[in-house]
Scaffold this active site. Structure first.
Site, PDB file in Angstrom:
ATOM      1  CG  HIS A  83      99.446  -1.483  43.325  1.00 54.58           C
ATOM      2  ND1 HIS A  83      98.889  -0.739  41.899  1.00 54.58           N
ATOM      3  CD2 HIS A  83     101.655  -0.814  42.742  1.00 54.58           C
ATOM      4  CE1 HIS A  83      99.852  -0.408  41.145  1.00 54.58           C
ATOM      5  NE2 HIS A  83     101.223  -1.199  41.732  1.00 54.58           N
ATOM      6  CG  ASP A 136      95.942   0.759  42.200  1.00 54.63           C
ATOM      7  OD1 ASP A 136      95.753   1.412  43.685  1.00 54.63           O
ATOM      8  OD2 ASP A 136      96.590   0.289  41.888  1.00 54.63           O
ATOM      9  N   GLY A 231     107.120  -0.039  38.086  1.00 54.90           N
ATOM     10  CA  GLY A 231     107.098   1.294  38.369  1.00 54.90           C
ATOM     11  C   GLY A 231     107.292   1.894  37.898  1.00 54.90           C
ATOM     12  CB  SER A 233     102.411   1.416  39.723  1.00 56.00           C
ATOM     13  OG  SER A 233     102.009   0.122  39.576  1.00 56.00           O
TER      14      SER A 233
HETATM   15  N1  ARG Z   1     101.809  -3.011  38.980  1.00 55.19           N
HETATM   16  C1  ARG Z   1     102.415  -1.865  38.316  1.00 55.19           C
HETATM   17  C2  ARG Z   1     103.127  -1.320  39.412  1.00 55.19           C
HETATM   18  O1  ARG Z   1     103.368  -1.392  40.912  1.00 55.19           O
HETATM   19  C3  ARG Z   1     101.806  -1.445  37.545  1.00 55.19           C
HETATM   20  C4  ARG Z   1     101.890  -2.387  36.196  1.00 55.19           C
HETATM   21  C5  ARG Z   1     101.308  -1.889  34.966  1.00 55.19           C
HETATM   22  N2  ARG Z   1     101.120  -3.494  33.868  1.00 55.19           N
HETATM   23  C6  ARG Z   1     101.123  -2.601  32.923  1.00 55.19           C
HETATM   24  N3  ARG Z   1     101.473  -4.016  32.452  1.00 55.19           N
HETATM   25  N4  ARG Z   1     100.583  -1.881  31.745  1.00 55.19           N
HETATM   26  O2  ARG Z   1     104.412   0.071  38.889  1.00 55.19           O
END
Ligand code: ARG
Length: 286
Positions: A83, A136, A231, A233
């Site tokens: 993503h 992902d 951030g 991710s």
């Molecule tokens: N989707 C987020 C990103 O693009 C990561 C989110 C992780 N969230 C969590 N609660 N562990 O950076």
């Protein structure tokens, strides 16, 4: 909340990225998800496999262009979240991105420490599903080499490090608050692998995704607290010295009853080494 980032159409592609570092200055990091709520500062030498995925062209120079994490799994190979390469994150298809790079060996994003290496090739998992967030991950080939000491081993299918209760560490430069406060220096948080049914109950299917135990890993603290965040991710979750997860998604950050969801790294191993992991699985013929 940046729910939308996992919703873009992603397709496998190859990309010849050339480095043209043009600091644009003031663009606020339109970062995906951030780093490590409830964590603590670390030096990159404590988790040298943690690298930043960066584009100054897209995100400006205020945080060296960092917008996601990634993990060194080979001297010229890193993995990140699929993503992170979605058009909704990049604002453009990744094949149009000329200055995508990884920053390795650097604790403070604004220091000159470590190396910046151009990304030469992007392979997005063709099985990545934007509705559930399943699968992902993406594999990036680098134009240069990282030190061998930066490379972390991946936990294959059946590795005991996936067992619930295992202590693990997540690291990155993401949001430290859940409110968009992005770290400049690398941080980490201690979490535990949680039972799949905890995430299955927390995420039965909704706008944030659907928990799939085969391809995802549940981790955090049941009472909330330490967690990855926007951030972070694509960055690492490491247990017993092996990579078990990539920061993928969650509902908010560090909230009670809403653990972090990680890409299960055994799925990356299966994709990269199908023969080896097939042998490691119980044979259907025996
Ligand atoms: N989707 C987020 C990103 O693009 C990561 C989110 C992780 N969230 C969590 N609660 N562990 O950076």
């Amino acid at each position: 909340m940046r729910r939308s980032i996992a919703r873009a159409l992603i397709r496998p592609l190859a990309l010849a990225a050339t480095v043209t570092a043009i600091p644009l200055g003031s663009t606020p990091p339109a970062v995906a998800d951030s780093v490590v709520v409830g964590g603590f500062p670390i030096d990159v030498s404590e988790a040298p496999w943690t690298v930043a995925l960066a584009s100054r062209d897209l995100f400006g120079g205020t945080r060296a262009g960092q917008f996601c994490g990634a993990v060194a799994i080979g001297r010229s190979t890193v993995v990140t979240a699929a993503h992170c390469l979605a058009e909704e994150v990049l604002g453009a298809p990744p094949d149009g991105l000329r200055d995508l790079k990884v920053i390795a060996g650097r604790t403070d994003l604004l220091s000159g420490q470590g190396q910046e290496i151009a990304v030469r090739e992007i392979r997005v998992n063709p099985a990545y599903d934007v509705t559930t967030n399943s699968g992902d991950f993406a594999v990036l080939g680098l134009a240069g080499s990282l030190p061998q000491s930066a490379v972390v081993a991946m936990a294959g299918p059946g590795d005991p490090a996936y067992a619930p209760g295992t202590e693990a560490v997540v690291s990155g430069w993401g949001d430290t608050t859940g409110a968009g406060r992005y770290a400049r220096r690398l941080r980490a948080a201690r979490v535990r692998v949680l039972p799949d049914d905890l995430c299955a109950r927390a995420y039965p299917g909704g706008p944030d995704g659907t928990y799939r135990a085969r391809t995802m890993l549940c981790a955090g603290e049941p009472a909330g607290g330490p967690d990855g965040c926007q951030g972070d991710s694509g960055g690492p979750l490491v247990a017993e010295g092996r990579l078990i997860g990539l920061v993928s998604w969650g509902s908010g950050c560090g909230r009670p009853g809403l653990p972090g969801v990680y890409t299960r790294v055994s799925e990356v191993v299966r994709a990269l080494h199908p023969a080896t992991s097939a042998r490691a699985r119980p044979s259907t013929h025996a």
